[in-house]
Design a protein around this motif. Structure first.
Motif, mmCIF file in Angstrom:
data_model
loop_
_atom_site.group_PDB
_atom_site.id
_atom_site.type_symbol
_atom_site.label_atom_id
_atom_site.label_comp_id
_atom_site.label_asym_id
_atom_site.label_seq_id
_atom_site.Cartn_x
_atom_site.Cartn_y
_atom_site.Cartn_z
ATOM 1 N N TYR A 8 32.199 37.344 -17.626
ATOM 2 C CA TYR A 8 32.183 38.770 -17.952
ATOM 3 C C TYR A 8 31.473 38.957 -19.286
ATOM 4 C CZ TYR A 8 36.019 39.193 -14.628
ATOM 5 O OH TYR A 8 36.795 39.152 -13.521
ATOM 6 N N ASP A 64 41.705 49.444 -18.493
ATOM 7 C CA ASP A 64 41.339 50.264 -17.343
ATOM 8 C C ASP A 64 42.039 51.623 -17.327
ATOM 9 O OD1 ASP A 64 43.821 49.065 -16.815
ATOM 10 O OD2 ASP A 64 43.423 48.870 -14.670
ATOM 11 N N ARG A 65 43.027 51.825 -18.179
ATOM 12 C CA ARG A 65 43.699 53.122 -18.265
ATOM 13 C C ARG A 65 43.192 53.961 -19.426
ATOM 14 N NH1 ARG A 65 49.273 53.362 -15.866
ATOM 15 N NH2 ARG A 65 49.221 51.773 -14.266
ATOM 16 N N GLN A 82 48.587 49.590 -23.137
ATOM 17 C CA GLN A 82 47.143 49.575 -23.336
ATOM 18 C C GLN A 82 46.724 50.406 -24.540
ATOM 19 O OE1 GLN A 82 44.451 50.013 -20.059
ATOM 20 N NE2 GLN A 82 45.691 48.715 -18.727
ATOM 21 N N ARG A 127 44.077 57.605 -18.778
ATOM 22 C CA ARG A 127 43.806 57.920 -17.367
ATOM 23 C C ARG A 127 43.171 59.276 -17.141
ATOM 24 N NH1 ARG A 127 48.492 58.509 -14.799
ATOM 25 N NH2 ARG A 127 49.812 58.225 -16.608
ATOM 26 N N ALA A 141 36.544 46.678 -20.615
ATOM 27 C CA ALA A 141 36.747 47.714 -19.597
ATOM 28 C C ALA A 141 37.847 47.296 -18.632
ATOM 29 C CB ALA A 141 35.442 47.991 -18.864
ATOM 30 N N HIS A 142 37.889 46.021 -18.301
ATOM 31 C CA HIS A 142 38.922 45.524 -17.400
ATOM 32 C C HIS A 142 40.285 45.544 -18.087
ATOM 33 C CE1 HIS A 142 40.916 43.244 -14.313
ATOM 34 N NE2 HIS A 142 41.299 42.372 -15.212
ATOM 35 N N ARG A 143 40.324 45.124 -19.354
ATOM 36 C CA ARG A 143 41.589 45.094 -20.087
ATOM 37 C C ARG A 143 42.131 46.485 -20.333
ATOM 38 N NH1 ARG A 143 40.041 42.263 -25.195
ATOM 39 N NH2 ARG A 143 41.870 43.313 -26.012
ATOM 40 N N THR A 171 40.208 55.952 -20.855
ATOM 41 C CA THR A 171 38.975 56.547 -20.345
ATOM 42 C C THR A 171 38.337 57.427 -21.415
ATOM 43 O OG1 THR A 171 40.198 58.434 -19.441
ATOM 44 C CG2 THR A 171 39.831 56.558 -17.965
ATOM 45 N N TYR A 182 44.652 48.742 -27.431
ATOM 46 C CA TYR A 182 43.357 49.349 -27.754
ATOM 47 C C TYR A 182 43.278 49.660 -29.253
ATOM 48 C CZ TYR A 182 39.377 52.528 -27.530
ATOM 49 O OH TYR A 182 38.159 53.137 -27.726
#
Length: 94
Positions: free
Chosen positions: A12, A23-24, A75, A39, A19-21, A26, A79
Motif C-alpha cells: 500500500y 475509513d470513517r 478513529q 462518515r 485511507a484504509h485505517r 471523510t 486520526y
C-alpha cells in the motif's frame, strides 16, 4: 537473467494505508468547509475529540451524540494523534 530478486513495491502507499485505517473519516469540500468528518456527517473529527474530553463517560457521550459508534470515536482519536507531528528539538549546548 542475473538471478537477483526483482524489487517489490509496497503493498500500500502511505495514502492508501491511511485511507484504509481511517475509513470513517471523510472529507468533502462542500461539507463543513472540507474539515475531516465522521462518515460524511456534519460532525467533525475535531468535535469528536473535544467531546471525548468533555464527556469522559462513554455512555454520556453516546447520549449526547447518538449517531457516534465506538469505531467512529476510536478513529477520530487515532486520526488526531496521527496529525500531531513528533518533533525532535535540538538542545543548545551550554
Amino acid at each position: 537473467m542475473s538471478g537477483l530478486p526483482l524489487p517489490t513495491l509496497p503493498a500500500y502507499s502511505e495514502y492508501a494505508t491511511m485511507a484504509h485505517r481511517f475509513d470513517r473519516i471523510t472529507t468533502d469540500p462542500a461539507r463543513m468547509n472540507g474539515q475531516p468528518c465522521i462518515r460524511g456527517l456534519r460532525l467533525t473529527a475535531r468535535r469528536v475529540v473535544a467531546a471525548v474530553a468533555l464527556y469522559p463517560d462513554r455512555d454520556e457521550l453516546k447520549r449526547e451524540y447518538p449517531e457516534l459508534e465506538d469505531e467512529d470515536i476510536r478513529q477520530a482519536l487515532e486520526y488526531a494523534a496521527e496529525c500531531i507531528a513528533d518533533e525532535i528539538l535540538a538542545l543548545d549546548a551550554a
